[in-house]
Motif scaffolding. Sequence first.
Motif: not given
Length: 455
Positions: A51-60, A78-90
């Motif tokens: 929730d704080g925006g950590d890309v690794n946490a979002q991905y995991s 799961a797709a929602v959180w992958f999308r958040k991390a993908a938006g950070q170029d993960d």
Amino acid sequence: MPTVLNTILLVLSLSIGLTASAMAEQLQDWEAAYRRNDFTTAYRLLGPLADGGDVNAQYSRGVMLRDGRGVPQDAAEAAVWFRKAAGQDDAKAQYNLGAMYLSGQGVPQDYAAAERLFRSAARQGMSQAQHNLGVMFRDGLGVPQNSVEAATWFRKAAQQGLAPAQYNLGVMLLSGQNVERNPAEAMAWFRKAAEQGVAQAQYNLGVSLRDGYGGPQNQAEAVVWLRKAAEQGNVKAQSELGSALLAGQGVPQSYPETATWFHKAAVQGDTKAQYNLGVMLVAGQGLPQNYADAGVWFRKAAEQGDAKAQLNLGVLLRDGQGVPRSASESVLWFRKAAEQGEASAQHNLGAMLLAGTGVRQDLAEAATWFRKAAEQGTAQSQYNLGLMLADGLGVARNSVDAYKYFTLAAHQSDVSTTGFANQATQAREMLAKRMTPSQIAEAQNLASEWKPSSK
């Protein structure tokens, strides 16, 4: 050319990213819980981090939702959180979200979105994404089919050591799928994938080493790779390993082990193994002689279109060996094999048509099938066709052609035990009495120039 099995389509495995971030201590607590399989605690600890925006946490978090670890499985979430991390170029998130779009898991299937996400991850060097881009271009999934582009992406992933990409690049190089054909390089990539345990690559490498395709022939090493693939359940490898053991190619001949591998492949529907197992049962090689069981395996292979199995099933039915005698069904199987160019079936079908056994007598059709078999070098058919041509039975009388076929049958080295050589010689001598010298010379010339045809 080695038979190439179906290529590997997708790499869909998910991995957990454990890279440290600004919230290193909290991530360490999460990692510790995950490693001890306390997934409920691990998922709870991820919440504030994600929730704080950590890309690794979002991905995991996406991974745990995707796999149902510590939380009910929920592909859409799961797709929602992958999308958040993908938006950070993960790259990992981009790849996994792309895989979901490709398969329509948790999101509507969308090849264009999958291609866009794979390309973004591929440009960051992620080998799985590079491989899947190759698959999409090779198969034209959401993009114009482009073999050159596919090979480019397969090569990038292969050079990073990704086994499926090494295998698929090998397939393209071996077959020349709109790229320059290079069997030697194909074998090199198959070897790399084989060493990582890819059964299809092990099979292709084994067959290529056996046949000396793309490199020096090496029967012993071929058996090593065929065995590795066979032990992984690769059906074609099981069948080819059985053939190597039967022939003693690169390995000591062993009928019992041969029968074991043929049986493993046969029960999985491999026609070559089914046919070979039937042959071993007829001969009593490695197994007790059993015509009934042989008939079962011949029928299975025959029903899949194997011409040799159709021929052998026809023989068993004609002779009543292990199966109820049925001349009419025998004719049906002989015809199927004959139409595929099997010379012995062509001869047997001709013989049954000539005698009217199991079928209405038809001398003209009998002569047609005898001719087809004769042109492939079947001595008995050459002799029978000679008789029909000499007397005008079912065909126009033609002494020159009859003399030619008698000569061909008489000169075959493998027919002496059947008596056809002597019979053909005698028939030719009798025929010569009613021929002119020029006709005999013409027939002799035709016989000397004759070459057997292929199927």
